[in-house]
Design an enzyme around this catalytic site. Structure first.
Site, short mmCIF file in Angstrom:
data_model
loop_
_atom_site.label_atom_id
_atom_site.label_comp_id
_atom_site.label_asym_id
_atom_site.label_seq_id
_atom_site.Cartn_x
_atom_site.Cartn_y
_atom_site.Cartn_z
N ASP A 134 0.82 -1.22 0.00
CA ASP A 134 0.00 0.00 0.00
C ASP A 134 0.86 1.27 0.00
OD1 ASP A 134 0.97 0.21 2.61
OD2 ASP A 134 -0.96 -0.09 3.57
N GLU A 154 8.64 14.61 7.56
CA GLU A 154 7.65 13.60 7.16
C GLU A 154 6.54 13.52 8.19
OE1 GLU A 154 8.56 9.30 7.97
OE2 GLU A 154 8.58 9.21 5.78
N GLU A 182 3.74 1.00 2.16
CA GLU A 182 4.66 -0.08 1.82
C GLU A 182 4.50 -1.28 2.75
OE1 GLU A 182 7.69 2.52 -0.44
OE2 GLU A 182 8.13 2.83 1.66
C1 BGC Z 1 6.26 5.99 3.19
C2 BGC Z 1 5.90 6.06 1.72
C3 BGC Z 1 6.77 7.06 0.99
C4 BGC Z 1 8.24 6.83 1.28
C5 BGC Z 1 9.12 7.93 0.72
C6 BGC Z 1 7.75 5.74 3.32
O1 BGC Z 1 8.11 5.71 4.67
O2 BGC Z 1 5.55 4.96 3.83
O3 BGC Z 1 4.55 6.45 1.56
O4 BGC Z 1 6.52 6.98 -0.37
O5 BGC Z 1 8.46 6.78 2.66
O6 BGC Z 1 8.75 9.18 1.20
#
Ligand code: BGC
Length: 377
Positions: A173, A333, A176
């Site tokens: 998803d 993030e 990930e």
């Molecule tokens: C997230 C993803 C994202 C990736 C890069 C991961 O930790 O779960 O949604 O695409 O980081 O930012």
């Protein structure tokens, strides 16, 4: 939501310029957007999912010429990277057509090195949503500016053939995880991407028919299995949980339009279960970095409020996002102020270092929501 309320319109506008600057500074000469330039686990890689939303944010700020050029360069990079895998896609599609199961390891990657390679690091590859989200974002960009994107038609055809053949397969998803499930946010991304591919008018007849069949198949599957008894979309088929990624199924993917009851209940339920003081958790069982609140999900929730005619609620989410910027004007993030699983935070710091900052997708979502609310540089 008082955290951000002392921010002025000028503060919000400054973070628009700063976001464009952060994204432009880190964009590779190839056109790829790194997810986060220095974060150990992401460094040197570009995700289609992150990049598509980053490009959408840049595409919306036409007053900054470099922002549009940056989005165009990203889409051209995607088109090159996807087209370079045309033979692999044809062989996968042919095998699926003969009824052969294709192992997850042979599917297209989730993230690419900045020069379009697969890289040497193991990852949770096989996520279909990024290909759909890229098609959707490329369609938005072309529709908005009429821009010529080098190689786009070929890339669109390859991605559309891939998704039309494999849309109903389980895959990882947005986060990930859960490779054995069929995720509703993934289906929403594919649905939007295939519609965009069709609207771009570059598909041959056979691909176009396969795309239409897939679009209808997704709609039938979601109607039959995608909605929980409580009236909201499901995190995955068979689950009664919600997930922050479901917000995208309403705005921007339009699997259900904002006025539809399923859309309204989904957005309300995500907000009720996952939003805390302006920040939004991914899902209740999240333990990654202790399960903090994600800046980019506040962007999706604000975007949904804006589109549903609630600009004041949307503004509060924009303000909360802006209030999370570091002194250098960088958005992380996630933030660690209200963790769902605080006992798991340190384990991730030990494994990968402190939370990814800047995360370019956070900046991309800030640009989108700012634009929705008329906040410009
Ligand atoms: C997230 C993803 C994202 C990736 C890069 C991961 O930790 O779960 O949604 O695409 O980081 O930012």
């Amino acid at each position: 939501m008082s955290v951000g309320s002392d921010l002025t319109r000028a503060d919000l506008a400054r973070l628009v310029s700063r976001s464009v600057e952060v994204i432009t500074t880190h964009q590779s000469p190839s056109g790829a957007y790194p997810a986060s330039p220095d974060f150990s686990a992401y460094r040197g890689y570009s995700w289609l999912r992150d990049g598509a939303f980053i490009a959408e944010g840049m595409s919306r700020h036409a007053q900054i010429t470099s922002a549009i050029a940056s989005a165009t360069a990203f889409h051209a990079w995607c088109a090159r990277v996807v087209t370079a895998r045309a033979r692999q896609v044809e062989s996968l599609v042919a095998r699926a057509g003969r009824g052969q199961a294709v192992p997850v390891a042979e599917m297209l990657p989730t993230r690419f090195t900045l020069d379009g390679g697969v890289g040497a690091d193991e990852w949770w590859d096989h996520q279909l949503d990024g290909y759909g989200t890229w098609l959707w974002a490329a369609g938005q960009h072309v529709l908005r500016h009429g821009t010529h994107v080098e190689g786009l038609a070929d890339g669109v055809r390859v991605a559309a053939r891939y998704l039309a053949a494999f849309w109903d397969q389980p895959c990882y998803d947005w986060w990930e995880e859960h490779v054995d499930q069929r995720h509703v946010a993934t289906l929403g991304a594919i649905h939007a991407g295939l519609r965009a591919a069709r609207d771009l008018g570059v598909l041959d007849r056979a691909t176009s028919e396969a795309v239409t069949a897939a679009i209808e198949g997704i709609e039938a599957l979601i109607t039959a299995e995608g909605v929980a008894d409580a009236g909201h979309l499901r995190k995955w088929l068979g689950s009664d949980a919600v997930d922050g990624s479901l917000l995208a199924c309403v705005t921007p993917f339009g699997l259900y339009p904002a006025g539809h009851r399923v859309a309204a209940v989904t957005v309300a339920e995500v907000e009720r279960q996952l939003a805390v003081d302006g920040g939004v958790h991914r899902y209740l069982a999240d333990t990654f970095y202790g399960g903090g609140r994600w800046i980019l999900l506040s962007g999706f929730l604000g975007w949904n409020h804006a589109r549903a005619g609630r600009p004041e609620a949307a503004l509060r989410y924009l303000e909360w996002m802006a209030a999370q910027a570091t002194e250098q004007g960088e958005l992380p993030e996630q933030v660690s102020g209200a963790l769902l699983a605080p006992e798991r935070y340190q384990e991730w710091v030990g494994r990968w270092g402190s939370v990814a900052t800047p995360l370019l997708w956070s900046h991309g979502m800030y640009l989108i929501l700012a634009d929705e609310l008329g906040v410009t540089a």
